[in-house]
Design a protein around this motif. Sequence first.
Motif, PDB file in Angstrom:
ATOM      1  N   GLU A 188       0.820  -1.214   0.000  1.00 16.21           N
ATOM      2  CA  GLU A 188       0.000   0.000   0.000  1.00 16.21           C
ATOM      3  C   GLU A 188       0.851   1.261   0.000  1.00 16.21           C
ATOM      4  O   GLU A 188       0.434   2.294  -0.530  1.00 16.21           O
ATOM      5  CB  GLU A 188      -0.934   0.028   1.223  1.00 16.21           C
ATOM      6  N   THR A 189       2.048   1.201   0.607  1.00 17.68           N
ATOM      7  CA  THR A 189       2.877   2.406   0.746  1.00 17.68           C
ATOM      8  C   THR A 189       4.340   2.113   0.421  1.00 17.68           C
ATOM      9  O   THR A 189       5.218   2.300   1.271  1.00 17.68           O
ATOM     10  CB  THR A 189       2.770   2.966   2.178  1.00 17.68           C
ATOM     11  N   PRO A 190       4.647   1.701  -0.791  1.00 13.90           N
ATOM     12  CA  PRO A 190       6.030   1.353  -1.128  1.00 13.90           C
ATOM     13  C   PRO A 190       6.882   2.533  -1.563  1.00 13.90           C
ATOM     14  O   PRO A 190       8.115   2.438  -1.582  1.00 13.90           O
ATOM     15  CB  PRO A 190       5.852   0.377  -2.289  1.00 13.90           C
ATOM     16  N   LEU A 191       6.254   3.639  -1.945  1.00 16.83           N
ATOM     17  CA  LEU A 191       7.007   4.730  -2.562  1.00 16.83           C
ATOM     18  C   LEU A 191       8.004   5.347  -1.597  1.00 16.83           C
ATOM     19  O   LEU A 191       9.122   5.711  -1.984  1.00 16.83           O
ATOM     20  CB  LEU A 191       6.039   5.800  -3.091  1.00 16.83           C
ATOM     21  N   THR A 192       7.620   5.448  -0.337  1.00 16.68           N
ATOM     22  CA  THR A 192       8.524   6.032   0.660  1.00 16.68           C
ATOM     23  C   THR A 192       9.773   5.176   0.814  1.00 16.68           C
ATOM     24  O   THR A 192      10.885   5.699   0.952  1.00 16.68           O
ATOM     25  CB  THR A 192       7.800   6.175   2.006  1.00 16.68           C
ATOM     26  N   ALA A 193       9.610   3.854   0.801  1.00 20.43           N
ATOM     27  CA  ALA A 193      10.770   2.961   0.933  1.00 20.43           C
ATOM     28  C   ALA A 193      11.724   3.145  -0.237  1.00 20.43           C
ATOM     29  O   ALA A 193      12.949   3.196  -0.062  1.00 20.43           O
ATOM     30  CB  ALA A 193      10.298   1.511   1.023  1.00 20.43           C
ATOM     31  N   TYR A 194      11.173   3.243  -1.441  1.00 19.79           N
ATOM     32  CA  TYR A 194      12.032   3.448  -2.605  1.00 19.79           C
ATOM     33  C   TYR A 194      12.711   4.820  -2.566  1.00 19.79           C
ATOM     34  O   TYR A 194      13.870   4.958  -2.968  1.00 19.79           O
ATOM     35  CB  TYR A 194      11.224   3.277  -3.891  1.00 19.79           C
ATOM     36  N   ALA A 195      11.997   5.828  -2.070  1.00 22.35           N
ATOM     37  CA  ALA A 195      12.602   7.156  -1.945  1.00 22.35           C
ATOM     38  C   ALA A 195      13.784   7.115  -0.980  1.00 22.35           C
ATOM     39  O   ALA A 195      14.851   7.697  -1.247  1.00 22.35           O
ATOM     40  CB  ALA A 195      11.559   8.163  -1.459  1.00 22.35           C
ATOM     41  N   MET A 196      13.617   6.409   0.128  1.00 21.60           N
ATOM     42  CA  MET A 196      14.707   6.335   1.103  1.00 21.60           C
ATOM     43  C   MET A 196      15.879   5.519   0.557  1.00 21.60           C
ATOM     44  O   MET A 196      17.041   5.813   0.873  1.00 21.60           O
ATOM     45  CB  MET A 196      14.202   5.757   2.419  1.00 21.60           C
ATOM     46  N   ALA A 197      15.591   4.512  -0.256  1.00 24.82           N
ATOM     47  CA  ALA A 197      16.682   3.757  -0.874  1.00 24.82           C
ATOM     48  C   ALA A 197      17.516   4.653  -1.786  1.00 24.82           C
ATOM     49  O   ALA A 197      18.750   4.541  -1.840  1.00 24.82           O
ATOM     50  CB  ALA A 197      16.115   2.575  -1.650  1.00 24.82           C
ATOM     51  N   ARG A 198      16.849   5.553  -2.507  1.00 21.69           N
ATOM     52  CA  ARG A 198      17.583   6.496  -3.357  1.00 21.69           C
ATOM     53  C   ARG A 198      18.480   7.397  -2.515  1.00 21.69           C
ATOM     54  O   ARG A 198      19.632   7.688  -2.885  1.00 21.69           O
ATOM     55  CB  ARG A 198      16.609   7.328  -4.183  1.00 21.69           C
ATOM     56  N   LEU A 199      17.959   7.837  -1.384  1.00 17.43           N
ATOM     57  CA  LEU A 199      18.774   8.675  -0.501  1.00 17.43           C
ATOM     58  C   LEU A 199      19.921   7.868   0.103  1.00 17.43           C
ATOM     59  O   LEU A 199      21.011   8.402   0.319  1.00 17.43           O
ATOM     60  CB  LEU A 199      17.893   9.266   0.605  1.00 17.43           C
ATOM     61  N   GLY A 200      19.685   6.587   0.372  1.00 13.77           N
ATOM     62  CA  GLY A 200      20.761   5.739   0.875  1.00 13.77           C
ATOM     63  C   GLY A 200      21.880   5.587  -0.137  1.00 13.77           C
ATOM     64  O   GLY A 200      23.063   5.599   0.228  1.00 13.77           O
ATOM     65  N   GLU A 201      21.508   5.429  -1.408  1.00 11.13           N
ATOM     66  CA  GLU A 201      22.522   5.404  -2.474  1.00 11.13           C
ATOM     67  C   GLU A 201      23.376   6.656  -2.425  1.00 11.13           C
ATOM     68  O   GLU A 201      24.609   6.607  -2.499  1.00 11.13           O
ATOM     69  CB  GLU A 201      21.830   5.345  -3.836  1.00 11.13           C
ATOM     70  N   GLU A 202      22.689   7.782  -2.333  1.00 15.74           N
ATOM     71  CA  GLU A 202      23.393   9.071  -2.319  1.00 15.74           C
ATOM     72  C   GLU A 202      24.282   9.198  -1.088  1.00 15.74           C
ATOM     73  O   GLU A 202      25.346   9.844  -1.140  1.00 15.74           O
ATOM     74  CB  GLU A 202      22.364  10.201  -2.358  1.00 15.74           C
ATOM     75  N   ALA A 203      23.869   8.569   0.015  1.00 15.23           N
ATOM     76  CA  ALA A 203      24.649   8.639   1.249  1.00 15.23           C
ATOM     77  C   ALA A 203      25.887   7.757   1.203  1.00 15.23           C
ATOM     78  O   ALA A 203      26.764   7.876   2.064  1.00 15.23           O
ATOM     79  CB  ALA A 203      23.774   8.235   2.434  1.00 15.23           C
ATOM     80  N   GLY A 204      25.948   6.848   0.223  1.00 14.83           N
ATOM     81  CA  GLY A 204      27.120   5.996   0.095  1.00 14.83           C
ATOM     82  C   GLY A 204      26.938   4.575   0.566  1.00 14.83           C
ATOM     83  O   GLY A 204      27.935   3.853   0.763  1.00 14.83           O
ATOM     84  N   VAL A 205      25.690   4.130   0.763  1.00 15.35           N
ATOM     85  CA  VAL A 205      25.466   2.730   1.126  1.00 15.35           C
ATOM     86  C   VAL A 205      25.948   1.853  -0.032  1.00 15.35           C
ATOM     87  O   VAL A 205      25.496   2.020  -1.170  1.00 15.35           O
ATOM     88  CB  VAL A 205      23.969   2.460   1.405  1.00 15.35           C
ATOM     89  N   PRO A 206      26.859   0.913   0.195  1.00 13.59           N
ATOM     90  CA  PRO A 206      27.380   0.092  -0.906  1.00 13.59           C
ATOM     91  C   PRO A 206      26.301  -0.781  -1.539  1.00 13.59           C
ATOM     92  O   PRO A 206      25.309  -1.153  -0.886  1.00 13.59           O
ATOM     93  CB  PRO A 206      28.442  -0.778  -0.215  1.00 13.59           C
ATOM     94  N   ALA A 207      26.493  -1.112  -2.802  1.00 14.16           N
ATOM     95  CA  ALA A 207      25.548  -1.953  -3.531  1.00 14.16           C
ATOM     96  C   ALA A 207      25.344  -3.273  -2.804  1.00 14.16           C
ATOM     97  O   ALA A 207      26.307  -3.912  -2.366  1.00 14.16           O
ATOM     98  CB  ALA A 207      26.059  -2.199  -4.951  1.00 14.16           C
ATOM     99  N   GLY A 208      24.093  -3.675  -2.664  1.00 13.65           N
ATOM    100  CA  GLY A 208      23.747  -4.943  -2.040  1.00 13.65           C
ATOM    101  C   GLY A 208      23.564  -4.897  -0.550  1.00 13.65           C
ATOM    102  O   GLY A 208      23.027  -5.845   0.034  1.00 13.65           O
ATOM    103  N   VAL A 209      23.997  -3.827   0.093  1.00 15.65           N
ATOM    104  CA  VAL A 209      23.826  -3.728   1.549  1.00 15.65           C
ATOM    105  C   VAL A 209      22.366  -3.516   1.907  1.00 15.65           C
ATOM    106  O   VAL A 209      21.856  -4.069   2.890  1.00 15.65           O
ATOM    107  CB  VAL A 209      24.725  -2.612   2.125  1.00 15.65           C
ATOM    108  N   VAL A 210      21.657  -2.725   1.102  1.00 19.57           N
ATOM    109  CA  VAL A 210      20.219  -2.526   1.275  1.00 19.57           C
ATOM    110  C   VAL A 210      19.544  -2.855  -0.052  1.00 19.57           C
ATOM    111  O   VAL A 210      19.876  -2.279  -1.086  1.00 19.57           O
ATOM    112  CB  VAL A 210      19.881  -1.078   1.700  1.00 19.57           C
TER     113      VAL A 210
END
Length: 487
Positions: A188-210
């Motif tokens: 029902e509410t997946p968009l927020t999770a995907y938005a935060m994943a994009r911010l995590g990428e920008e923060a430097g979370v390595p590929a596959g960690v999240v």
Amino acid sequence: MTFQANIPGYADPALHAHGLFIGGKWEKGGGIPVLDPSTGNPLAEVPDASVEDALRAVDAAAAAAAGWRATPARHRSEILRRWFQLMTQHAEELAMLIALENGKALPDARGEVGYATEFFRWYAEEATRIPGEYRHTPSGSHNILVDHEPIGIAVLITPWNFPAAMATRKIGPALAAGCTVILKPASETPLTAYAMARLGEEAGVPAGVVNVLTTRNPGEITNAMLADPRVRKLSFTGSTGVGRILLAEAAKSVVSCSMELGGNAPFLVFDDADLEAALDGAMIAKMRNAGEACTAANRFYVQAGIHDAFVAGLTARMAALKIGPGYDPATQCGPMITQNAVHKIDRLVSDAIAAGARATTGGAPLPGNGYFYPPTVLDNVPAGAAIAREEIFGPVAPIYRFETEEEAIGQANETEYGLAAYVYTRDLKRAMRVGRGIEAGMLGINRGLMSDPAAPFGGVKQSGLGREGGVTGILEFMEAKYYAVEF
């Protein structure tokens, strides 16, 4: 207010309709419409993950696990801190996105984003404070050294009612501990999770960690991940019924489980309580997210001497709330998440009224588009009504009269749940005495809000297992290792 599809930045639903997010890559797809609960109209469509997709996410988490585990705690801390800063920078956009897909009134959505970001800040700090132990054995034969290691790949399942906070409350400690994760948000509410994943990428979370998956078949893909021997942790927030099923499935592979399940919170008001403070607290405890919260006050027990004044005061406040779309800045009570949610609330209210309760305001669904149910106060509710036993998850306040302290404690404990409870009294000794008597994992004493990233969140009885947040939250994602040392 009419939603305009050209809302900029992270608030734009179309920006987040390009998942899945596996191994640091975005994979396009569709199949799951995300609806605006204010109208029932679609906002976007997100991918419907298969079992194969889920197992690829486990592969990605496994490939990243050794590197992330070996990453120095300070570096993990700095990534979480950057993620906190980016969420803070985009807080208003995230709040608008939550209001769009969840229906949450903007003030509540802003509050959730603030709460959610704090888990990343808190666990950025806790990442560098993972405890250990050194001591001598009583016999003097050797020394005891206890270390804490990451538990391994963690599957995180979050609900729709707090799409940002329930994710950060799990991701934060998992990453701080050195675990890699697969997040499955509510469809029902997946968009927020995907938005935060994009911010995590920008923060430097390595590929596959999240990794982030959305699916129409959560049971099937969750079972497949739990059956994979590389998955060693399940952290779930949701209903007690689903929690029982997941516990049984996790038992097949002896997967460690943290469960934050349903609630049926009692709100006790004694004759000596400050009436205005109790009403303030009641509005927070009941109407946060329009009552769609596991900690929401579900049953109001009010002592006879203050009962009538409390009913009148709460009725006036609830009746004055402005109902509307969550993204309208004037809205104080938004829609429910689905039409089925409205049907459930209506069933509970209708049953109570049929049994003799009286609606002093509200009491029936609102006509028109969207999934709206008005703020409702029920007085003279029979103790045997279904609404006393079931979690309402809506803006309905059933009120029960009591005479003695012992009676109030007994009524408060007449439930299989034990997540949260609230006590209002000027007598601190009474508050602590009643608090010790109530079977709950969390108590609010003269306050209607208890959640805090620095505090352990969780319940007893069938409200869950383990704790999230606080200094103990990180240990849910770690295993203690004992070394018997001769020196």
